[in-house]
Design a protein around this motif. Structure first.
Motif, PDB file in Angstrom:
ATOM      1  N   PRO A 157       0.830  -1.215   0.000  1.00 15.20           N
ATOM      2  CA  PRO A 157       0.000   0.000   0.000  1.00 15.20           C
ATOM      3  C   PRO A 157       0.862   1.262   0.000  1.00 15.20           C
ATOM      4  N   THR A 158       0.706   2.070  -1.033  1.00 14.24           N
ATOM      5  CA  THR A 158       1.576   3.249  -1.121  1.00 14.24           C
ATOM      6  C   THR A 158       1.013   4.428  -0.323  1.00 14.24           C
ATOM      7  N   ASN A 159      -0.252   4.331   0.089  1.00 18.69           N
ATOM      8  CA  ASN A 159      -0.785   5.405   0.939  1.00 18.69           C
ATOM      9  C   ASN A 159      -0.468   5.153   2.409  1.00 18.69           C
ATOM     10  N   ALA A 160       0.205   4.032   2.705  1.00 19.14           N
ATOM     11  CA  ALA A 160       0.641   3.764   4.075  1.00 19.14           C
ATOM     12  C   ALA A 160       2.118   4.117   4.168  1.00 19.14           C
ATOM     13  N   LYS A 161       2.465   4.919   5.142  1.00 19.28           N
ATOM     14  CA  LYS A 161       3.864   5.337   5.295  1.00 19.28           C
ATOM     15  C   LYS A 161       4.552   4.311   6.200  1.00 19.28           C
ATOM     16  N   ALA A 162       4.956   3.202   5.577  1.00 16.16           N
ATOM     17  CA  ALA A 162       5.567   2.101   6.322  1.00 16.16           C
ATOM     18  C   ALA A 162       7.071   2.119   6.116  1.00 16.16           C
ATOM     19  N   THR A 163       7.813   1.537   7.046  1.00 22.05           N
ATOM     20  CA  THR A 163       9.273   1.643   7.010  1.00 22.05           C
ATOM     21  C   THR A 163       9.885   0.839   5.857  1.00 22.05           C
ATOM     22  N   GLY A 164       9.510  -0.435   5.714  1.00 22.02           N
ATOM     23  CA  GLY A 164      10.117  -1.310   4.710  1.00 22.02           C
ATOM     24  C   GLY A 164      10.118  -0.719   3.303  1.00 22.02           C
TER      25      GLY A 164
END
Ligand SMILES: Cc1ncc(COP(=O)(O)O)c(C=O)c1O
Length: 310
Positions: A157-164
């Protein structure tokens, strides 16, 4: 400038204020191995009314939204994170700073499933100037289109600002810097313009403004949304669902990046093609001025976007 050269000494971690050097995790932390964390980047500006955090609620709301696809329970309410941050700024007497909340799966086991790993949550703040340099704000940056494509939102998901997923940003940015550019532009899987590694992108053509839509595998940037609002208030037509091809970048009248770190930074060339007159364009300058007037509170507009530290 590294953290050791900065006058900061406290981090909020799992509900406690701890010494900067004590904010440690185990080397077998799940988030370290698999990038299973979510984070935010927020700015606090020095204003006449003291330090003020810009669009604090929107950033923290995005943190919870980022956590959702990963079933990561942040474990603290938005108000608790907000209060902890404000107290961190007060305790360290910071006037302006960058704020980094992070929540990640901690230490228990290292199967890919994080099922018994506790969530760890921390917040740090530190002084951070212009991300791409002060000079870049005025004169713009030279960028290249990366050979790395942005992962599609059907992959992560690109709208989630996740670390990986920031490995993608790192590859693109380092490729650009290794080739003598300041920053990269990444195309999406379809080959259309997505964004920068840590910025959204805007194009100006014939007095109208274009920015890729959310379906182009971009982060729904809060600065992007701010710029759209300011541009519309300045009477511009903004196409916020644009599909921009690589070729259109080269012939654009103006291009600029937006982001919490990069703020509003003009792009002066792409792949060695000068954009417009090869310097900051007039629409970019107008919007950049509006942005800095806003965040440094030289206007009363949008006061509800600011949380004053008091
Ligand atoms: C990949 C990416 N796109 C866009 C942005 C800009 O988002 P915002 O304006 O919310 O900081 C960022 C920065 O967080 C980013 O990392």
């Amino acid at each position: 400038m590294g953290f050791d050269e900065m006058d900061v000494d406290t981090i909020w971690m799992d509900g406690e204020f701890v010494d900067w050097d004590e904010a440690q995790i185990h080397v077998l932390t799940h988030g370290l191995h698999y990038g299973t964390g979510v984070f935010e980047g927020i700015r606090c500006y020095d204003t006449e009314r003291g330090p003020a955090v810009f669009r604090f609620d929107e950033h923290l709301e995005r943190l919870y939204e980022s956590a959702k696809p990963y079933d990561l329970d942040i474990g603290y309410s938005l108000e608790e994170l907000k209060e902890a941050t404000l107290e961190l700024i007060r305790r360290q007497e910071l006037e302006s700073c960058y704020i980094r909340p992070i929540s990640f799966f901690g230490y228990d086991s290292l199967g890919v499933s994080p099922k018994d790993c506790p969530t760890r949550t921390a917040i740090a703040c530190w002084p951070w100037g212009a991300y791409l340099g002060e000079e870049a704000l005025e004169n713009g940056v030279d960028v290249m289109v990366s050979s790395w494509r942005k992962h599609a939102s059907s992959q992560i998901p690109t709208n989630a600002k996740a670390t990986g997923p920031y490995l993608n940003s790192m590859l693109a940015g380092e490729e650009a810097r290794g080739n003598g550019y300041v920053e990269a532009i990444v195309l999406n899987k379809e080959g259309n313009v997505a964004e920068g590694p840590g910025e959204n992108i805007f194009m100006v053509n014939d007095g109208e403004i274009y920015t890729p839509g959310l379906a182009q595998s971009i982060l729904n940037g809060i600065t992007r949304e701010t710029v759209i609002t300011l541009a519309e208030e300045h009477g511009y037509t903004v196409h916020d669902d644009a599909v921009i091809s690589r070729g259109e970048l080269y012939t654009a009248d103006e291009l600029f990046f937006s982001g919490t770190a990069a703020e509003v930074t003009p792009i002066k060339s792409v792949d060695d093609n000068e954009i417009g007159s090869g310097t900051r364009g007039p629409v970019t300058e107008e919007l950049q001025q509006a942005f800095f007037d806003l965040v440094e509170r030289r206007t009363d507009d949008h006061d509800d976007w600011f949380t004053y530290v008091e």
